[in-house]
Scaffold this active site. Structure first.
Site, PDB file in Angstrom:
ATOM      1  N   HIS A  94       4.877   5.706   1.842  1.00  0.00           N
ATOM      2  CA  HIS A  94       5.103   6.981   2.496  1.00  0.00           C
ATOM      3  C   HIS A  94       6.151   7.066   3.481  1.00  0.00           C
ATOM      4  O   HIS A  94       7.244   7.670   3.595  1.00  0.00           O
ATOM      5  CB  HIS A  94       3.797   7.516   3.128  1.00  0.00           C
ATOM      6  N   SER A 107       0.539   3.716   1.778  1.00  0.00           N
ATOM      7  CA  SER A 107       0.935   4.188   3.193  1.00  0.00           C
ATOM      8  C   SER A 107       2.432   3.808   3.490  1.00  0.00           C
ATOM      9  O   SER A 107       3.291   4.203   4.223  1.00  0.00           O
ATOM     10  CB  SER A 107      -0.032   3.840   4.272  1.00  0.00           C
ATOM     11  N   CYS A 124      -7.200  -2.775   3.947  1.00  0.00           N
ATOM     12  CA  CYS A 124      -6.794  -1.279   3.668  1.00  0.00           C
ATOM     13  C   CYS A 124      -7.527  -0.606   2.366  1.00  0.00           C
ATOM     14  O   CYS A 124      -8.517   0.117   2.517  1.00  0.00           O
ATOM     15  CB  CYS A 124      -5.556  -0.842   3.916  1.00  0.00           C
ATOM     16  N   CYS A 140       0.845  -1.172  -0.176  1.00  0.00           N
ATOM     17  CA  CYS A 140      -0.043   0.091   0.056  1.00  0.00           C
ATOM     18  C   CYS A 140       0.974   1.279   0.042  1.00  0.00           C
ATOM     19  O   CYS A 140       2.018   1.206   0.601  1.00  0.00           O
ATOM     20  CB  CYS A 140      -0.846   0.019   1.258  1.00  0.00           C
ATOM     21  N   HIS A 170       0.546  -3.469   6.363  1.00  0.00           N
ATOM     22  CA  HIS A 170      -0.732  -3.327   7.223  1.00  0.00           C
ATOM     23  C   HIS A 170      -1.881  -3.714   6.405  1.00  0.00           C
ATOM     24  O   HIS A 170      -3.192  -3.328   6.803  1.00  0.00           O
ATOM     25  CB  HIS A 170      -0.939  -1.737   7.567  1.00  0.00           C
TER      26      HIS A 170
HETATM   27  N1  APR Z   1      -2.294  13.576 -10.390  1.00  0.00           N
HETATM   28  C1  APR Z   1      -3.033  12.449 -10.689  1.00  0.00           C
HETATM   29  N2  APR Z   1      -2.759  11.256 -10.273  1.00  0.00           N
HETATM   30  C2  APR Z   1      -1.537  10.890  -9.788  1.00  0.00           C
HETATM   31  C3  APR Z   1      -0.678  12.309  -9.409  1.00  0.00           C
HETATM   32  C4  APR Z   1      -0.934  13.437  -9.813  1.00  0.00           C
HETATM   33  N3  APR Z   1      -0.260  14.616  -9.481  1.00  0.00           N
HETATM   34  N4  APR Z   1       0.611  11.631  -8.665  1.00  0.00           N
HETATM   35  C5  APR Z   1       0.247  10.345  -8.467  1.00  0.00           C
HETATM   36  N5  APR Z   1      -1.114  10.051  -9.010  1.00  0.00           N
HETATM   37  C6  APR Z   1      -1.444   8.664  -9.294  1.00  0.00           C
HETATM   38  C7  APR Z   1      -0.452   7.414  -9.587  1.00  0.00           C
HETATM   39  O1  APR Z   1      -0.019   7.461 -10.974  1.00  0.00           O
HETATM   40  C8  APR Z   1      -1.133   6.417  -9.131  1.00  0.00           C
HETATM   41  O2  APR Z   1      -1.933   5.557 -10.095  1.00  0.00           O
HETATM   42  O3  APR Z   1      -2.208   8.201  -8.049  1.00  0.00           O
HETATM   43  C9  APR Z   1      -2.025   6.747  -7.851  1.00  0.00           C
HETATM   44  C10 APR Z   1      -1.666   6.378  -6.766  1.00  0.00           C
HETATM   45  O4  APR Z   1      -2.062   5.127  -6.375  1.00  0.00           O
HETATM   46  P1  APR Z   1      -0.983   4.175  -5.619  1.00  0.00           P
HETATM   47  O5  APR Z   1       0.365   4.898  -5.361  1.00  0.00           O
HETATM   48  O6  APR Z   1      -1.093   2.597  -5.922  1.00  0.00           O
HETATM   49  O7  APR Z   1      -1.626   4.473  -3.952  1.00  0.00           O
HETATM   50  P2  APR Z   1      -2.732   3.787  -2.986  1.00  0.00           P
HETATM   51  O8  APR Z   1      -2.006   2.793  -2.358  1.00  0.00           O
HETATM   52  O9  APR Z   1      -4.009   3.523  -3.905  1.00  0.00           O
HETATM   53  O10 APR Z   1      -2.985   4.951  -1.988  1.00  0.00           O
HETATM   54  C11 APR Z   1      -3.179   6.242  -2.189  1.00  0.00           C
HETATM   55  O11 APR Z   1      -4.387   6.617  -0.073  1.00  0.00           O
HETATM   56  O12 APR Z   1      -4.464   5.394   1.862  1.00  0.00           O
HETATM   57  C12 APR Z   1      -3.710   6.470   1.137  1.00  0.00           C
HETATM   58  O13 APR Z   1      -1.342   6.461   1.935  1.00  0.00           O
HETATM   59  C13 APR Z   1      -2.237   6.083   0.961  1.00  0.00           C
HETATM   60  O14 APR Z   1      -1.718   8.389   0.191  1.00  0.00           O
HETATM   61  C14 APR Z   1      -2.003   7.213  -0.529  1.00  0.00           C
HETATM   62  C15 APR Z   1      -3.266   7.063  -1.320  1.00  0.00           C
HETATM   63 ZN    ZN Z   2      -3.039   1.101   3.623  1.00  0.00          ZN
END
Ligand code: APR
Ligand code: ZN
Length: 379
Positions: free
Chosen positions: A51, A48, A177, A46, A70
């Site tokens: 991060h 998170s 999650c 995930c 998690h």
């Molecule tokens: N504009 C549009 N899309 C974006 C941008 C942006 N500026 N920056 C990143 N992305 C897209 C990425 O290309 C990716 O497809 O956002 C998506 C994020 O997906 P993941 O990295 O798989 O994240 P995910 O696990 O879904 O979590 C998203 O939710 O729980 C929280 O901590 C987690 O902050 C995180 C968010």
């Molecule tokens: Zn998570």
């Protein structure tokens, strides 16, 4: 029989921020009173976790060395004194947002956010202030009260949720999650209405689940936004009616594009599922000027702030957020598992690949590039 004894197993350890995870042999102490030791069967990646790998924990007490993870599922190996909700052999999903049923928040019907978070999730320790993990004598911190990037983990009974033993653990782990966070943000928190218009920013598992939630709620228009064009296909399969890549519009801010798409005033509901201050602002200004709801779902670094014009709220726009999709773990996670079993909830499409624990760094590299939704580690 391993009950009451320390267990030696493999885990992915984060020794320092901004370094890859390192696969180590660790010792997992037996559970103390009110604790449960779990044999983790599957755990998915995930953002998170990422991060924190990137040195941006959302609480200063989250410190290395620690064991991330998690979004897991497993089987109870042994329980400490006084544990009543589960017994050895039970299939469980660990809850990073526990449900202690005793705190002010749990007793109220106004929130799903349990105060138990303060005693485990943020501290990186069990409620007695100690850890159950060591690696060659060095104490390792817990993470989000789960630490499921380990073959065995110890968590508080308030954070263990028993589920249907028939459910495939390598699929339902994502309910721990990503699925719940996005789906619930649409269904429970924003309470998307039938026939409405929505915009979802970021199409990882969290954003795609928000799209799924908007669709389930009967939204008419669902605009899916991501800088990775590869996400368009899956987003549309799950229910998006339109895909927008902010990079296709040059200097025009994406909110301007969305306002135009929606006839000038903005869409009914927007969801920020990235964790980026700039897109939180875009999501806010994309929501309808009079009645829009902007739901903040992504976790943004503690050092980042967003500024808006206060007047933008006066006409009735709402700016809000939700944790774990508004779900209460012990009450609601078993129901989400049943929804998956009844084919009412899609999880399979969110899982891009199955990997071994040793491949976890490569999976996080793909996530850094915005590729894939979830990679599931099978132990
Ligand atoms: N504009 C549009 N899309 C974006 C941008 C942006 N500026 N920056 C990143 N992305 C897209 C990425 O290309 C990716 O497809 O956002 C998506 C994020 O997906 P993941 O990295 O798989 O994240 P995910 O696990 O879904 O979590 C998203 O939710 O729980 C929280 O901590 C987690 O902050 C995180 C968010
Ligand atoms: Zn998570």
């Amino acid at each position: 029989d391993t009950a009451g004894k320390s267990i030696t197993c493999k885990a992915a350890v984060l020794w320092e921020f901004n370094k890859p995870l390192s696969i180590e042999t660790i010792e997992v102490a037996p559970p103390k009173a009110g604790e449960v030791r779990i044999k983790v069967v599957a755990n998915s990646t995930c953002h998170s976790d990422l991060h924190v790998m990137n040195g941006m924990p959302w609480d200063k007490r989250m410190q290395c060395p620690l064991i991330l993870g998690h979004e897991g599922a497993g089987i109870v190996e042994s329980v400490g004194a006084g544990v009543t909700d589960v017994q050895p052999g039970d299939h469980v999903i660990p809850l990073w947002n526990p449900q202690c049923r005793k705190c002010e928040n749990c007793k109220s019907n106004r929130t799903n956010v349990c105060s138990g978070l303060d005693d485990t999730h943020y501290t990186g320790l069990m409620t007695d202030g100690t850890s159950r993990f060591t690696c060659n004598g060095t104490v390792l911190n817990h993470f989000m009260g789960c630490s499921t990037f380990s073959e065995y983990t110890v968590i508080c009974d308030m954070a263990v949720c028993k589920i249907n033993p028939e459910a495939p653990l390598d699929k339902v782990c994502v309910i721990g999650c990503g699925i719940s966070t996005g789906y619930g943000a649409a269904i429970n928190s924003a309470k998307v209405k039938e026939g409405s218009s929505c915009a979802v920013f970021g199409l990882g598992a969290v954003g795609l689940s928000a799209v799924m939630g908007c669709k389930a709620a009967g939204a008419k228009t669902i605009i899916a936004i991501d800088i990775n064009p590869d996400k368009a296909q899956l987003a549309k399969k799950i229910g998006a009616t339109k895909f927008l890549n902010p990079k296709d519009f040059g200097d025009t801010p994406i909110e301007t594009v969305i306002l135009k798409e929606s006839g000038g005033n903005g869409v009914d509901y927007t969801f920020e599922c990235i964790g980026n201050a700039a897109t939180v602002k875009s999501a806010f200004y994309s929501s309808h000027k009079a009645w829009g709801v902007c739901e903040v779902v992504g976790i943004t670094a503690l050092t980042k702030e967003v500024s808006i014009i206060p007047l933008a709220l006066v006409a009735g726009r709402k700016w809000q957020g939700s944790l774990f999709g508004g779900y209460r773990g012990k009450d609601d996670v078993p129901k989400l598992v049943e929804q998956y079993m009844n084919k009412e909830l899609n999880i399979d499409d969110f899982i891009s690949q199955n990997i071994k624990l040793e491949e976890v760094n490569e999976a996080f590299d793909l996530m850094r590039e915005g590729k894939f939704a979830r990679s599931v580690v099978k132990y």
